[in-house]
Design a protein around this motif. Structure first.
Motif, PDB file in Angstrom:
ATOM      1  N   MET A 237     -41.651  22.366 -22.535  1.00 47.62           N
ATOM      2  CA  MET A 237     -40.551  22.681 -23.435  1.00 47.62           C
ATOM      3  C   MET A 237     -39.579  21.511 -23.549  1.00 47.62           C
ATOM      4  SD  MET A 237     -38.073  26.061 -23.537  1.00 47.62           S
ATOM      5  CE  MET A 237     -38.347  26.327 -21.835  1.00 47.62           C
ATOM      6  N   VAL A 238     -39.273  20.853 -22.445  1.00 48.61           N
ATOM      7  CA  VAL A 238     -38.370  19.705 -22.470  1.00 48.61           C
ATOM      8  C   VAL A 238     -38.992  18.560 -23.253  1.00 48.61           C
ATOM      9  CG1 VAL A 238     -37.299  17.930 -21.023  1.00 48.61           C
ATOM     10  CG2 VAL A 238     -37.128  20.323 -20.376  1.00 48.61           C
ATOM     11  N   MET A 239     -40.302  18.355 -23.099  1.00 44.70           N
ATOM     12  CA  MET A 239     -40.976  17.305 -23.862  1.00 44.70           C
ATOM     13  C   MET A 239     -40.929  17.604 -25.357  1.00 44.70           C
ATOM     14  SD  MET A 239     -44.220  16.460 -21.365  1.00 44.70           S
ATOM     15  CE  MET A 239     -45.270  16.289 -22.760  1.00 44.70           C
ATOM     16  N   ARG A 240     -41.135  18.864 -25.733  1.00 41.09           N
ATOM     17  CA  ARG A 240     -41.052  19.228 -27.154  1.00 41.09           C
ATOM     18  C   ARG A 240     -39.651  19.031 -27.693  1.00 41.09           C
ATOM     19  NH1 ARG A 240     -43.208  24.944 -27.226  1.00 41.09           N
ATOM     20  NH2 ARG A 240     -44.761  24.591 -25.646  1.00 41.09           N
ATOM     21  N   ILE A 241     -38.659  19.384 -26.931  1.00 40.52           N
ATOM     22  CA  ILE A 241     -37.262  19.201 -27.357  1.00 40.52           C
ATOM     23  C   ILE A 241     -36.961  17.718 -27.541  1.00 40.52           C
ATOM     24  CG2 ILE A 241     -34.868  19.405 -26.579  1.00 40.52           C
ATOM     25  CD1 ILE A 241     -35.667  22.108 -25.331  1.00 40.52           C
ATOM     26  N   GLU A 242     -37.442  16.872 -26.634  1.00 33.50           N
ATOM     27  CA  GLU A 242     -37.226  15.428 -26.772  1.00 33.50           C
ATOM     28  C   GLU A 242     -37.900  14.892 -28.027  1.00 33.50           C
ATOM     29  OE1 GLU A 242     -38.402  13.342 -23.274  1.00 33.50           O
ATOM     30  OE2 GLU A 242     -36.704  14.104 -22.112  1.00 33.50           O
ATOM     31  N   ARG A 243     -39.121  15.341 -28.293  1.00 33.68           N
ATOM     32  CA  ARG A 243     -39.812  14.899 -29.510  1.00 33.68           C
ATOM     33  C   ARG A 243     -39.055  15.340 -30.755  1.00 33.68           C
ATOM     34  NH1 ARG A 243     -45.107  17.297 -28.026  1.00 33.68           N
ATOM     35  NH2 ARG A 243     -45.525  16.213 -26.098  1.00 33.68           N
ATOM     36  N   MET A 244     -38.565  16.563 -30.760  1.00 34.01           N
ATOM     37  CA  MET A 244     -37.805  17.056 -31.914  1.00 34.01           C
ATOM     38  C   MET A 244     -36.520  16.270 -32.093  1.00 34.01           C
ATOM     39  SD  MET A 244     -38.160  21.147 -31.755  1.00 34.01           S
ATOM     40  CE  MET A 244     -39.722  21.958 -31.767  1.00 34.01           C
ATOM     41  N   ASN A 245     -35.839  15.935 -31.005  1.00 32.50           N
ATOM     42  CA  ASN A 245     -34.622  15.130 -31.093  1.00 32.50           C
ATOM     43  C   ASN A 245     -34.913  13.744 -31.643  1.00 32.50           C
ATOM     44  OD1 ASN A 245     -32.910  17.128 -30.184  1.00 32.50           O
ATOM     45  ND2 ASN A 245     -33.034  16.478 -28.049  1.00 32.50           N
ATOM     46  N   GLU A 246     -36.048  13.159 -31.237  1.00 35.24           N
ATOM     47  CA  GLU A 246     -36.437  11.857 -31.780  1.00 35.24           C
ATOM     48  C   GLU A 246     -36.724  11.948 -33.272  1.00 35.24           C
ATOM     49  OE1 GLU A 246     -39.740  10.555 -29.448  1.00 35.24           O
ATOM     50  OE2 GLU A 246     -38.499  10.174 -27.673  1.00 35.24           O
TER      51      GLU A 246
END
Length: 130
Positions: free
Chosen positions: A112-121
């Protein structure tokens, strides 16, 4: 036979600490490093699952082969020893369940944290392109 329980306890503790650091607010600067470390640790920590299953089978085998101590057939010391054995098995089962649950939570939170980071990028790229 206590060494495997110590190892499982340390593994569950490490999982809990990594989960705590990943979900703790205010560590945004360290989050990328924590995600990388946790993601790299997830594959070796997957060995906790078969280890827990082995220990669960060990508990079951000890339960099935232990002599039953019911009624007036055994002395008070044997009854006390049987009760201690049952309590130990219940404690060990709780350790197994917590280690498996913490691994699953760590896996889900890391993804979930990795997906959130990708979305923020992606959001940052869209803001830059406008």
């Amino acid at each position: 036979m206590a060494l495997e329980w110590v190892v499982l306890g340390y593994a569950a503790g490490a999982e809990a600490i990594m989960l705590l650091f990943l979900t703790m607010p205010g560590l945004d600067r360290l989050r990328k490093g924590l995600v990388v470390v946790t993601r790299n640790a997830l594959k070796p920590m997957l060995s906790v699952v078969p280890f827990c299953l082995f220990l669960l089978m060990d508990i079951y085998w000890k339960y099935e082969t232990s002599p039953s101590c019911e009624g007036h057939m055994c002395s008070p010391s044997e009854h006390l020893r049987h009760q201690k054995s049952v309590m130990k098995s219940q404690r060990n089962f709780m350790l197994i369940a917590s280690a498996l649950l913490l691994y699953w939570l760590l896996f889900c939170v890391t993804n979930m944290v990795m997906r959130i980071e990708r979305m923020n990028e992606q959001i940052e790229k869209l803001k830059r392109s406008e």
